[in-house]
Write a protein that holds these residues in place. Structure first.
Motif, PDB file in Angstrom:
ATOM      1  N   ASP A  48       0.861  -1.182   0.000  1.00  0.00           N
ATOM      2  CA  ASP A  48       0.000   0.000   0.000  1.00  0.00           C
ATOM      3  C   ASP A  48       0.900   1.236   0.000  1.00  0.00           C
ATOM      4  O   ASP A  48       1.476   1.598   1.030  1.00  0.00           O
ATOM      5  CB  ASP A  48      -0.920  -0.002   1.231  1.00  0.00           C
ATOM      6  N   ILE A  49       1.067   1.858  -1.166  1.00  0.00           N
ATOM      7  CA  ILE A  49       1.892   3.055  -1.300  1.00  0.00           C
ATOM      8  C   ILE A  49       0.988   4.194  -1.741  1.00  0.00           C
ATOM      9  O   ILE A  49       0.352   4.121  -2.799  1.00  0.00           O
ATOM     10  CB  ILE A  49       3.020   2.847  -2.325  1.00  0.00           C
ATOM     11  N   LYS A  50       0.926   5.243  -0.931  1.00  0.00           N
ATOM     12  CA  LYS A  50       0.073   6.379  -1.262  1.00  0.00           C
ATOM     13  C   LYS A  50       0.787   7.692  -0.949  1.00  0.00           C
ATOM     14  O   LYS A  50       1.444   7.815   0.085  1.00  0.00           O
ATOM     15  CB  LYS A  50      -1.233   6.350  -0.461  1.00  0.00           C
ATOM     16  N   ILE A  51       0.634   8.653  -1.847  1.00  0.00           N
ATOM     17  CA  ILE A  51       0.947  10.048  -1.560  1.00  0.00           C
ATOM     18  C   ILE A  51      -0.396  10.747  -1.432  1.00  0.00           C
ATOM     19  O   ILE A  51      -1.213  10.699  -2.359  1.00  0.00           O
ATOM     20  CB  ILE A  51       1.791  10.678  -2.683  1.00  0.00           C
ATOM     21  N   LEU A  52      -0.629  11.390  -0.291  1.00  0.00           N
ATOM     22  CA  LEU A  52      -1.988  11.850  -0.027  1.00  0.00           C
ATOM     23  C   LEU A  52      -2.018  13.021   0.941  1.00  0.00           C
ATOM     24  O   LEU A  52      -1.045  13.310   1.644  1.00  0.00           O
ATOM     25  CB  LEU A  52      -2.841  10.702   0.522  1.00  0.00           C
ATOM     26  N   ASP A  53      -3.152  13.681   0.953  1.00  0.00           N
ATOM     27  CA  ASP A  53      -3.461  14.716   1.934  1.00  0.00           C
ATOM     28  C   ASP A  53      -4.551  14.141   2.823  1.00  0.00           C
ATOM     29  O   ASP A  53      -5.592  13.706   2.337  1.00  0.00           O
ATOM     30  CB  ASP A  53      -3.943  15.981   1.218  1.00  0.00           C
ATOM     31  N   CYS A  54      -4.306  14.102   4.134  1.00  0.00           N
ATOM     32  CA  CYS A  54      -5.257  13.444   5.025  1.00  0.00           C
ATOM     33  C   CYS A  54      -5.265  14.153   6.379  1.00  0.00           C
ATOM     34  O   CYS A  54      -4.619  15.181   6.569  1.00  0.00           O
ATOM     35  CB  CYS A  54      -4.911  11.963   5.187  1.00  0.00           C
TER      36      CYS A  54
END
Length: 354
Positions: free
Chosen positions: A261-267
């Motif tokens: 699970d690889i994510k670049i995100l705003d959270c």
């Protein structure tokens, strides 16, 4: 043996850790229960937990070098929180120090993070058992550190088992670059929340680099049902560039949610105003043997004036239920806003869309 993951019988075998010949600063003897509250170690000091002792409270250091916590006793965190509520304080915490050793002890039932080096250099965490059962009970959080070795540990955590971060815990100086981290020969059990081997979420630094996870066994990674929840994960929700990361010779028996699970995100965990990048990640000799075929996700980030795409991600000899994976489709992987994925020397390239 009865498939009841809520009531496990854990039989742990550890190497004997002898006290130092020159003596220990604090010596906790077998057959005794101690309540130390907050025990601070100064430079050059040590705490020895003899097998058969229980030390209630926390052991920490602040701007101290050459600190040692060792033995085969138990550091117990149940005094810091109500029986079924998370909370309390970091159990074994070391901040702004060099030459830190944690060896042989068992850390049990804390309601928040258990072993936490922050803004430290030259740290060894060896043959440590960690058992937590409440949410936020991370096993080992490596925060803004350099030159860290974690080896031969058993972790059953009701959140991340081993996690790499850069954030203001245990202190603001831990918002600094992470480099040269090695995690090897560990046995991990990730309960419902969190991830098994995680980089993220809080990555408030410029770089996270030269990280190796190798020769580990993940015996359970239970179902979370949130946006994280996986075995081998990178969640970059801040500005750091995450690169030169290797997962190698890892055996996975029970993956109930995501494998990669690889994510670049705003959270909700994000504080930086821009996102970072993820690149040059290698998965080599990964073997999933359990009855479930977990999905995987690789997802980038794109806004009007900002675009970040995970790139140069290689999968070499990844097998699931005896089958070698040669493509994202075979691996049941969702790929969005990412490209330059390589499988066994074969490149699957998703062209950028502008």
């Amino acid at each position: 043996m009865d498939n009841d993951l809520k009531r496990p019988l854990l039989i742990l075998s550890s190497c004997y850790v002898a006290p130092r010949s020159k003596g220990e600063t604090y010596y906790f003897r077998k057959g005794q229960i101690y309540n130390v509250g907050n025990l601070e170690l100064k430079s050059g000091e040590s705490a020895y937990l003899e097998e058969g002792c229980v030390v209630c409270g926390r052991i920490y250091s602040n701007m101290a070098d050459n600190v040692r916590v060792s033995g085969n006793g138990i550091l117990y965190g149940g005094v810091w929180h109500k029986p079924d509520e998370n909370g309390g304080r970091l159990m074994a915490s070391f901040y702004l120090g060099k030459h830190i050793l944690v060896e042989g002890i068992s850390v049990v039932d804390n309601g928040v993070w258990n072993v936490v080096p922050g803004a430290c250099r030259d740290v060894i965490i060896r043959d440590v058992n960690i058992m937590s059962r409440l949410v936020t009970g991370d096993g080992i959080d490596i925060v803004g550190c350099e030159e860290v070795l974690v080896e031969d540990c058993f972790i059953r955590a009701c959140d991340d088992c081993v996690c790499i971060k850069a954030c203001a815990l245990p202190g603001p100086a831990a918002c600094c670059n992470v480099r040269d981290i090695k995690v090897r020969r560990c046995v991990l059990w990730n309960a419902e929340p969190g991830n098994a081997l995680e980089i993220g979420y809080e990555l408030r630094c410029n770089e996270v680099s030269d990280v190796v996870f190798e020769d580990c066994d993940i015996i359970h990674c239970e179902y979370e049902g949130n946006q994280s929840g996986g075995v081998l994960t990178i969640h970059n929700a801040d500005r750091a560039k995450v690169h030169n990361v290797r997962y190698e010779n890892i055996r996975i028996e029970d993956a109930q949610e995501k494998l990669v699970d690889i994510k670049i995100l705003d959270c909700k965990y994000s504080l930086d105003r821009v996102r970072g990048d993820v690149e040059n990640i290698v998965f080599r000799n990964i073997d999933v043997t359990g009855p479930l075929f977990p999905v995987s996700i690789i997802r980038g980030f794109e806004m009007t004036n900002e675009m970040h795409r995970p790139r140069d991600i290689r999968f070499e000899n990844v097998t699931v239920q005896g089958r070698t994976m040669h493509s994202a489709n075979e691996m049941r992987m969702v790929v969005e806003l990412a490209h330059e994925l390589q499988f066994e020397g074969r490149v699957t390239l998703e062209k950028p869309e502008y």
